[in-house]
Design a protein around this motif. Structure first.
Motif, PDB file in Angstrom:
ATOM      1  N   GLY A 209       3.909  14.567   1.881  1.00  0.00           N
ATOM      2  CA  GLY A 209       4.408  13.345   2.503  1.00  0.00           C
ATOM      3  C   GLY A 209       3.932  12.098   1.786  1.00  0.00           C
ATOM      4  O   GLY A 209       2.881  12.094   1.140  1.00  0.00           O
ATOM      5  N   LEU A 210       4.740  11.052   1.908  1.00  0.00           N
ATOM      6  CA  LEU A 210       4.418   9.776   1.269  1.00  0.00           C
ATOM      7  C   LEU A 210       4.797   8.631   2.192  1.00  0.00           C
ATOM      8  O   LEU A 210       5.808   8.692   2.889  1.00  0.00           O
ATOM      9  N   LEU A 211       3.942   7.616   2.203  1.00  0.00           N
ATOM     10  CA  LEU A 211       4.258   6.379   2.915  1.00  0.00           C
ATOM     11  C   LEU A 211       4.062   5.236   1.932  1.00  0.00           C
ATOM     12  O   LEU A 211       3.005   5.133   1.303  1.00  0.00           O
ATOM     13  N   MET A 212       5.076   4.386   1.796  1.00  0.00           N
ATOM     14  CA  MET A 212       4.989   3.255   0.870  1.00  0.00           C
ATOM     15  C   MET A 212       5.327   1.973   1.606  1.00  0.00           C
ATOM     16  O   MET A 212       6.224   1.967   2.448  1.00  0.00           O
TER      17      MET A 212
ATOM     18  N   LEU B 128       0.424   5.734   0.349  1.00  0.00           N
ATOM     19  CA  LEU B 128      -0.353   6.959   0.537  1.00  0.00           C
ATOM     20  C   LEU B 128       0.543   8.123   0.166  1.00  0.00           C
ATOM     21  O   LEU B 128       1.665   8.228   0.661  1.00  0.00           O
ATOM     22  N   MET B 129       0.055   8.986  -0.717  1.00  0.00           N
ATOM     23  CA  MET B 129       0.846  10.145  -1.158  1.00  0.00           C
ATOM     24  C   MET B 129       0.030  11.412  -0.969  1.00  0.00           C
ATOM     25  O   MET B 129      -1.172  11.415  -1.234  1.00  0.00           O
TER      26      MET B 129
ATOM     27  N   SER C 236      15.647   7.531  -4.644  1.00  0.00           N
ATOM     28  CA  SER C 236      15.032   7.327  -5.952  1.00  0.00           C
ATOM     29  C   SER C 236      13.617   7.921  -5.974  1.00  0.00           C
ATOM     30  O   SER C 236      13.223   8.605  -6.923  1.00  0.00           O
ATOM     31  N   LEU C 237      12.850   7.699  -4.917  1.00  0.00           N
ATOM     32  CA  LEU C 237      11.520   8.312  -4.807  1.00  0.00           C
ATOM     33  C   LEU C 237      11.639   9.838  -4.715  1.00  0.00           C
ATOM     34  O   LEU C 237      10.851  10.577  -5.317  1.00  0.00           O
TER      35      LEU C 237
ATOM     36  N   LEU D 194      18.225   1.186   1.847  1.00  0.00           N
ATOM     37  CA  LEU D 194      16.926   1.835   2.030  1.00  0.00           C
ATOM     38  C   LEU D 194      17.010   3.303   1.586  1.00  0.00           C
ATOM     39  O   LEU D 194      16.066   3.839   0.988  1.00  0.00           O
TER      40      LEU D 194
ATOM     41  N   GLU E  96      18.892   4.398  -0.771  1.00  0.00           N
ATOM     42  CA  GLU E  96      18.885   4.402  -2.240  1.00  0.00           C
ATOM     43  C   GLU E  96      17.436   4.437  -2.749  1.00  0.00           C
ATOM     44  O   GLU E  96      17.106   5.138  -3.706  1.00  0.00           O
ATOM     45  N   ILE E  97      16.553   3.693  -2.072  1.00  0.00           N
ATOM     46  CA  ILE E  97      15.133   3.676  -2.458  1.00  0.00           C
ATOM     47  C   ILE E  97      14.487   5.029  -2.143  1.00  0.00           C
ATOM     48  O   ILE E  97      13.747   5.586  -2.955  1.00  0.00           O
TER      49      ILE E  97
ATOM     50  N   ALA F   4       0.278  13.533   1.958  1.00  0.00           N
ATOM     51  CA  ALA F   4      -0.008  13.901   3.350  1.00  0.00           C
ATOM     52  C   ALA F   4       0.699  15.191   3.743  1.00  0.00           C
ATOM     53  O   ALA F   4       1.824  15.450   3.325  1.00  0.00           O
TER      54      ALA F   4
ATOM     55  N   GLY G  55       0.802  -1.210   0.000  1.00  0.00           N
ATOM     56  CA  GLY G  55       0.000   0.000   0.000  1.00  0.00           C
ATOM     57  C   GLY G  55       0.838   1.264   0.000  1.00  0.00           C
ATOM     58  O   GLY G  55       1.973   1.273   0.472  1.00  0.00           O
TER      59      GLY G  55
ATOM     60  N   SER H 284      12.460  11.156  -8.171  1.00  0.00           N
ATOM     61  CA  SER H 284      11.425  11.022  -9.204  1.00  0.00           C
ATOM     62  C   SER H 284      10.165  11.801  -8.825  1.00  0.00           C
ATOM     63  O   SER H 284       9.588  12.487  -9.661  1.00  0.00           O
ATOM     64  N   LEU H 285       9.733  11.716  -7.573  1.00  0.00           N
ATOM     65  CA  LEU H 285       8.505  12.440  -7.197  1.00  0.00           C
ATOM     66  C   LEU H 285       8.761  13.924  -6.981  1.00  0.00           C
ATOM     67  O   LEU H 285       7.837  14.731  -7.058  1.00  0.00           O
TER      68      LEU H 285
ATOM     69  N   GLU I 255       3.995  12.559 -10.439  1.00  0.00           N
ATOM     70  CA  GLU I 255       2.653  12.293  -9.928  1.00  0.00           C
ATOM     71  C   GLU I 255       2.346  13.190  -8.721  1.00  0.00           C
ATOM     72  O   GLU I 255       1.230  13.667  -8.562  1.00  0.00           O
ATOM     73  N   MET I 256       3.345  13.407  -7.867  1.00  0.00           N
ATOM     74  CA  MET I 256       3.095  14.226  -6.686  1.00  0.00           C
ATOM     75  C   MET I 256       2.767  15.669  -7.065  1.00  0.00           C
ATOM     76  O   MET I 256       1.879  16.289  -6.493  1.00  0.00           O
TER      77      MET I 256
ATOM     78  N   VAL J 207       8.807   2.671   3.686  1.00  0.00           N
ATOM     79  CA  VAL J 207       9.671   3.836   3.515  1.00  0.00           C
ATOM     80  C   VAL J 207       8.766   5.061   3.364  1.00  0.00           C
ATOM     81  O   VAL J 207       7.648   4.950   2.840  1.00  0.00           O
TER      82      VAL J 207
END
Lengths: 561, 561
Positions: free
Chosen positions: B394-397, A396-397, B527-528, B521, B523-524, A399, A394, B531-532, B538-539, B375
């Motif tokens: 903010g984002l939670l993935m 969520l973006m 990357s987000l 972690l 690095e991930i 916030a 899941g 890109s975001l 998208e953001m 993350v």
């Protein structure tokens, strides 16, 4: 006045069974009874045993099913006051694939001596997810061998399905496998208990056991490639004799009469699957409408008169829902479960997060589309369609410090509908038309906002089945078909659906103002869906990292006998 | 026995002011007093007025500052029992940019008649964010005109800064602008109240008002391009006479003596900024160590002997922190605020989410790196460095049905440290060395897990300043420099820091096992982040959609006079 002709449908769910006694003439639900399984979902330790089950295990006790069957059928008979002689048939539906090893007379292995302490002798519930290595092997082997049936399942089979679970028994407990004269769906086992005769239904065979009416099961050499001891699983443990829903499996035996209170000789329908039996109970017996069975997860079923490969759709089965049509099944692994997860998260230490759903829905309903600036990916339990990957998660973006819980809740509702829209678009792209959604299950009655969002986001009207217990009603309808016109039932499920199934009065229409905004929000959802669902995405790298870290302190322990 | 020589430092925060009375010889904090501002942050309506302020407004009452000043200084004098004659100096620090319009004698406009009901006559607090259109104009105009100073600010200035706020007054309330003889930082206004003399400090001038020691303010033609009425803002409303921290602004006047209890003639230091004054109080007066002032937000300051453009770093000011060195400032707009948001979210309807922080930290501390599969992007209040965009979110993935609140909390802690690592890497890439972090502020004492994560994720040791009130201590240190050696103070802030500042005993070292996992972690995360954070992500599309939807029912109402 003609005496009422009635049938009984029994729906075996994850936590309980529900019987409904229905007037065959008009579908009126005369009596209902529910019984919760004593041991429920066995996912921690076996009853009376110390051994802790590994994660991803989910078992059940078949004797819980029998107890629930007897209690609920007797209860609806008593409640209704109807003479059991007026009951012309009984039908049952079940979660699937929910399967078990039994002896040649149908005795569950887990009832017997030493077997009782071996988890592999118990029922493996649909959501037993510990057979993933076996599912991976099945998928790799099928791809390598160019198995023709793989296309029917969107080119990927699930760890929930029959052969992954059966192979796990062989891999981890060969003597359980050897002791099992039969491996059988719980649905068919219940019918066996009622009739004394083993039958196999085409719905579970088609959707969960790689069978089709035209091509039968996969070849022996495929099973042999999986494991030499597995080569003859069909002929040693199963059957090639597959019956269609609506056919009569047999008649109530003397002992089943004692258990249920039904008259010996009463017609018993071939068993079926809960979601599939809901389709005619939701009035859908022809192409053009999507049935969404909405609960903790959602199952989508559409009918078409053409046989198409729909990438990412879980299964296409001829006659799988309604004779003469191809039934297309897709699904979303977490829907109500996702909302429940969030309600619990924000309920603090409260014991009762039940009220929280209402609070959240009220707060969410006050918002306008896209006002919160949030979007979510509805993958809290992986993605079943169309990406078919249980490892997706899941997201969520959007916030901010001013984001409130009702906004997040609404984003989660919207995300599940965006997921539905992806499925609809995949079906339509393959030539399976979807003009309307018919919702059934528990959620449509609890969450009107979700219904309106479904209309707004899919751009199609939403109707809700009148019955709150469509699976049990559907089983009662198939019972009327099994009884047949001679006994006062029906010739076909189309006739039964026409007479016994109805839609509720409410119709949710797409809102003109909301639709273009949701088109834009869907474009953003779809962009995240495609990029994070792709190979080597950040989400997949994150999952790989988690797997690697977890493997350092392994917690998937095989259950060795 | 030599009598104690002492100084007083007063730290003006967002909600309250805190005074500390310090032994100049060893930095021992002899007495402390806190006073909460009566009107706090004025973000809903002016005291005694009906008018509702638009969102993003944040004002304060300057008389609250004077009351807090008097109460706290008198309180530490009384507590300590020290003869006021032994106090050799006082220094103050303030949030910034926190600015106000006053008359030529320093009277706040908001005290005067009709001005009192006009929001533009009150203090604009640092977090007043309603001048974004003016900030946008400043950035566009500066870019178009090729203004040379733009590089010093990572090529983007903030709506929080001085000229955006000043221009908003002119735009929306020209007669307030006309009535204001002076526009001044609250920090300098307090010093004025203490000394009777207007001074301007180089820290706020450099970091918030586009000034540098070598080049002064931007040219008149730049201000004219913003608004013809704004062309002479420097010469009409401000001053080109800028003093360095450590210099003596003046001496306590008779009326200031009455207010504070200090002896007339006591040395008063040039004002300073809370974060910057913390640097020497955290023992940092030379290159190589990053000071992280950690609270609701975090401010990062590093020193270097070279002048570099660091993309995305908020400001580089020569002598801005310590004379002779370039001070590099970066920041994260939500740190403690993010954790507080989440603690409140999961506290249900509870009035007291205070305990929730402890519960969450305990649950989070029990986890291993990357175990949760989560993350986050720490942009709950935008990104101040290095992307410099308040619109990022903010984002939670990685959430699943088994994700627990402690796992999310840990992911949010980790995300803020990943954000810090991005800043450190940007500084190092530009040639500003960072070998260690020295943390100060409230958070390091409340959240040891966050400190350990900072060590593990940045791969550098973390020390914590001994004082829990580094800004006030820093102001007391600058007071000792303003008093000078002749009065028993110090020649320089380096000497004062050496004598008066200390680190706590705890040292957080990177854990060998955690570091490589956090590298993966990160690095991930990165990357987000890239890109975001990019154009048309998208953001950003999501934010644009939200803005478009909100503009349909506008809620930014200008305050017209």
């Amino acid at each position: 006045m003609t005496p009422v002709r009635a049938t009984v449908g029994v729906d075996f769910g994850t936590e309980s069974a529900r019987a409904v006694l229905v007037d065959v003439g008009n579908g009126r639900e005369i009596a209902t009874a529910v019984h919760v399984y004593k041991s429920g979902v066995i996912d921690h330790h076996l009853p009376g045993e110390e051994l802790i089950l590994p994660p991803d295990w989910a078992l059940q006790d078949p004797d819980d099913y029998l107890q629930a069957l007897g209690m609920t059928v007797k209860a609806v008979l008593a409640q209704s006051g109807i003479d059991p002689a007026q009951i012309i048939g009984i039908g049952i539906d079940f979660t699937a694939c929910t399967m078990m090893p039994v002896t040649s007379d149908g005795t569950p292995l887990c009832r017997l001596g030493d077997h009782r302490s071996n988890p592999h002798s118990w029922v493996k519930l649909w959501k037993h997810h510990a057979a993933q290595p076996e599912a991976d092997l099945i998928n790799e082997t099928a791809a390598t061998m160019g198995e023709p049936w793989l296309d029917r399942y969107g080119r990927k089979t699930s760890s929930e399905w029959f052969f992954a679970k059966a192979l796990q028994i062989l891999d981890e407990s060969p003597e359980t496998y050897a002791s099992a004269d039969r491996l059988i769906e719980a649905a068919d086992w219940i019918t066996w208990q009622l009739t004394g005769v083993e039958t196999r239904n085409s719905t579970t065979a088609g959707y969960k056991a790689l069978w089709s009416r035209r091509e039968g099961f996969p070849d022996r050499k495929f099973f042999e490639a999986l494991n030499s001891g597995f080569a003859d699983v069909i002929d040693e443990k199963m059957s090639r004799d597959i019956a269609n829903p609506g056919e009569r499996a047999g008649s109530i035996t003397a002992s089943a009469s004692e258990l249920t209170g039904l008259v010996p000789g009463t017609a018993v329908a071939v068993a079926n699957v809960d979601a599939h039996v809901s389709v005619p109970a939701a009035t859908v017996v022809s192409p053009g409408r999507l049935v969404a069975v909405m609960g903790t997860s959602t199952c989508h079923i559409a009918l078409a008169d053409i046989n198409q490969v729909v990438p990412g759709v879980c299964g296409v089965v001829e006659d799988g829902v309604v004779p003469g049509l191809f039934g297309y099944e897709a699904g979303q692994a977490a829907v109500g479960d996702m909302f429940g997860w969030f309600a619990e998260l924000v309920s603090g230490g409260d014991e009762n997060p039940g009220d929280m759903h209402q609070i959240l829905e009220r707060e969410a309903a006050a918002l306008a589309p896209a006002e919160s600036g949030l979007v979510a990916l509805d993958w809290w339990n992986g993605n079943r369609s169309v990406l078919v990957d249980a490892d997706l998660t899941g997201l969520l973006m959007g916030a901010t410090l001013s984001t409130r819980r009702g906004e997040i809740y609404r984003a989660m509702l919207e995300a599940t509908v965006f997921g539905t829209r992806v499925i609809i678009e995949a079906m339509e792209a393959a030539g399976v038309p979807i003009e309307e959604t018919v919702a059934c299950g528990g959620l449509p009655f609890q969450n009107q906002l979700l219904m309106q969002l479904t209309a707004d986001i899919t751009g199609r009207p939403v109707r809700v089945a009148e019955s709150r217990q469509t699976p049990a009603l559907g089983s009662a309808m198939f019972a009327a078909v099994a009884a047949g016109p001679a006994l006062g039932g029906y010739e076909s499920i189309l006739e039964a659906s026409s007479a016994m199934a109805r839609l509720g009065d409410d119709e949710y229409l797409p809102t003109a103002a909301a639709q273009p905004i949701y088109d834009d929000l869907y474009e953003i959802y779809r962009s995240l869906h495609d990029s994070l669902g792709a190979e080597h995405s950040e989400m997949r790298r994150l999952h790989s990292l988690q797997e690697r870290v977890r493997s350092l302190s392994p917690h998937r322990t095989k259950v060795e006998a």
